[in-house]
Design an enzyme around this catalytic site. Sequence first.
Site, mmCIF file in Angstrom:
data_model
loop_
_atom_site.group_PDB
_atom_site.id
_atom_site.type_symbol
_atom_site.label_atom_id
_atom_site.label_comp_id
_atom_site.label_asym_id
_atom_site.label_seq_id
_atom_site.Cartn_x
_atom_site.Cartn_y
_atom_site.Cartn_z
ATOM 1 C CE1 TYR A 49 -18.441 0.450 10.481
ATOM 2 C CE2 TYR A 49 -19.653 -1.538 9.942
ATOM 3 C CZ TYR A 49 -18.483 -0.816 9.939
ATOM 4 O OH TYR A 49 -17.334 -1.357 9.386
ATOM 5 C CD GLU A 51 -21.284 -2.537 -0.585
ATOM 6 O OE1 GLU A 51 -20.197 -3.142 -0.656
ATOM 7 O OE2 GLU A 51 -21.770 -1.919 -1.534
HETATM 8 C C1 COA Z 1 -16.254 -5.016 14.192
HETATM 9 C C2 COA Z 1 -14.931 -4.874 14.938
HETATM 10 C C3 COA Z 1 -13.992 -3.993 14.106
HETATM 11 C C4 COA Z 1 -15.199 -4.207 16.295
HETATM 12 O O1 COA Z 1 -13.931 -3.937 16.887
HETATM 13 P P1 COA Z 1 -13.778 -3.822 18.497
HETATM 14 O O2 COA Z 1 -12.448 -3.227 18.776
HETATM 15 O O3 COA Z 1 -14.059 -5.131 19.114
HETATM 16 O O4 COA Z 1 -14.941 -2.805 18.851
HETATM 17 P P2 COA Z 1 -15.016 -1.843 20.150
HETATM 18 O O5 COA Z 1 -14.445 -2.530 21.330
HETATM 19 O O6 COA Z 1 -14.457 -0.529 19.773
HETATM 20 O O7 COA Z 1 -16.585 -1.722 20.345
HETATM 21 C C5 COA Z 1 -17.279 -0.555 19.934
HETATM 22 C C6 COA Z 1 -18.757 -0.864 19.851
HETATM 23 O O8 COA Z 1 -18.990 -1.871 18.860
HETATM 24 C C7 COA Z 1 -20.049 -2.733 19.290
HETATM 25 N N1 COA Z 1 -19.503 -4.067 19.494
HETATM 26 C C8 COA Z 1 -18.199 -4.434 19.376
HETATM 27 N N2 COA Z 1 -18.087 -5.764 19.592
HETATM 28 C C9 COA Z 1 -19.320 -6.227 19.839
HETATM 29 C C10 COA Z 1 -19.850 -7.517 20.106
HETATM 30 N N3 COA Z 1 -19.061 -8.605 20.157
HETATM 31 N N4 COA Z 1 -21.187 -7.640 20.288
HETATM 32 C C11 COA Z 1 -21.991 -6.563 20.214
HETATM 33 N N5 COA Z 1 -21.549 -5.292 19.978
HETATM 34 C C12 COA Z 1 -20.225 -5.145 19.778
HETATM 35 C C13 COA Z 1 -20.590 -2.135 20.565
HETATM 36 O O9 COA Z 1 -21.585 -1.175 20.191
HETATM 37 C C14 COA Z 1 -19.367 -1.429 21.103
HETATM 38 O O10 COA Z 1 -19.693 -0.366 21.947
HETATM 39 P P3 COA Z 1 -19.760 -0.608 23.548
HETATM 40 O O11 COA Z 1 -18.411 -1.137 23.931
HETATM 41 O O12 COA Z 1 -20.041 0.743 24.082
HETATM 42 O O13 COA Z 1 -20.846 -1.610 23.753
HETATM 43 C C15 COA Z 1 -14.274 -6.251 15.210
HETATM 44 O O14 COA Z 1 -15.238 -7.103 15.775
HETATM 45 C C16 COA Z 1 -13.711 -6.926 13.960
HETATM 46 O O15 COA Z 1 -12.566 -6.684 13.590
HETATM 47 N N6 COA Z 1 -14.500 -7.797 13.330
HETATM 48 C C17 COA Z 1 -14.008 -8.545 12.140
HETATM 49 C C18 COA Z 1 -13.915 -7.644 10.934
HETATM 50 C C19 COA Z 1 -15.269 -7.025 10.618
HETATM 51 O O16 COA Z 1 -16.295 -7.705 10.625
HETATM 52 N N7 COA Z 1 -15.251 -5.719 10.289
HETATM 53 C C20 COA Z 1 -16.411 -4.991 9.863
HETATM 54 C C21 COA Z 1 -16.569 -5.183 8.397
HETATM 55 S S1 COA Z 1 -17.867 -4.160 7.743
#
Ligand code: COA
Length: 150
Positions: free
Chosen positions: A115, A103
């Site tokens: 995702y 979710e």
């Molecule tokens: C969601 C989260 C885990 C992403 O982690 P991250 O290490 O920054 O992600 P990545 O660098 O591996 O990015 C992978 C992909 O995610 C997407 N993405 C990550 N950050 C993004 C942003 N700020 N805006 C848009 N897309 C984003 C992109 O598709 C990206 O692929 P790309 O680099 O080829 O464009 C991080 O933002 C987080 O910890 N958020 C808070 C907790 C949370 O909301 N978790 C999900 C709960 S369901």
Amino acid sequence: MRPFDLDVSWLAACIALDQSSTGGLWGQEQWRRELVDPRRLCIGLADADQLLGIACGWLVVDELHITVLAVDPSHRCLGHGASLLRALLERALLNGATQATLEVDASNDPAIALYERFGFRTAGCRSGYYSNGGDALIKWLNLSSMAGRV
Ligand SMILES: CC(C)(COP(=O)(O)OP(=O)(O)OC[C@H]1O[C@@H](n2cnc3c(N)ncnc32)[C@H](O)[C@@H]1OP(=O)(O)O)[C@@H](O)C(=O)NCCC(=O)NCCS
């Protein structure tokens, strides 16, 4: 850096990362359960002893229910979230899972983009699911479709 299985020695680090990256989903006892129960998968990514991210899920028959994916705020947009999610899904496949579900807050654009990059599809919406009134999207992934996507 390679994702690895977290054990209970990482308990304090998991709690701290949970606090800094999500505001605190779980307390100490819940985290301890996550780290010791063999049906719960907990993957971490660390730079030496600094935990940078975590991905956790519960194995329920042939389904992986993803419960946590979080990267430390100062280490985002570096590919760590994708690396952790990939490792969690691969571990679930090895444990016999055929599908993964989660979710996600409908307003959480970074997580939704991540995702969708992995092929998760929206199968439903829980209206007003979160305490702030936000909606939750229910997403599913057929794990056999994962190969070659990420
Ligand atoms: C969601 C989260 C885990 C992403 O982690 P991250 O290490 O920054 O992600 P990545 O660098 O591996 O990015 C992978 C992909 O995610 C997407 N993405 C990550 N950050 C993004 C942003 N700020 N805006 C848009 N897309 C984003 C992109 O598709 C990206 O692929 P790309 O680099 O080829 O464009 C991080 O933002 C987080 O910890 N958020 C808070 C907790 C949370 O909301 N978790 C999900 C709960 S369901």
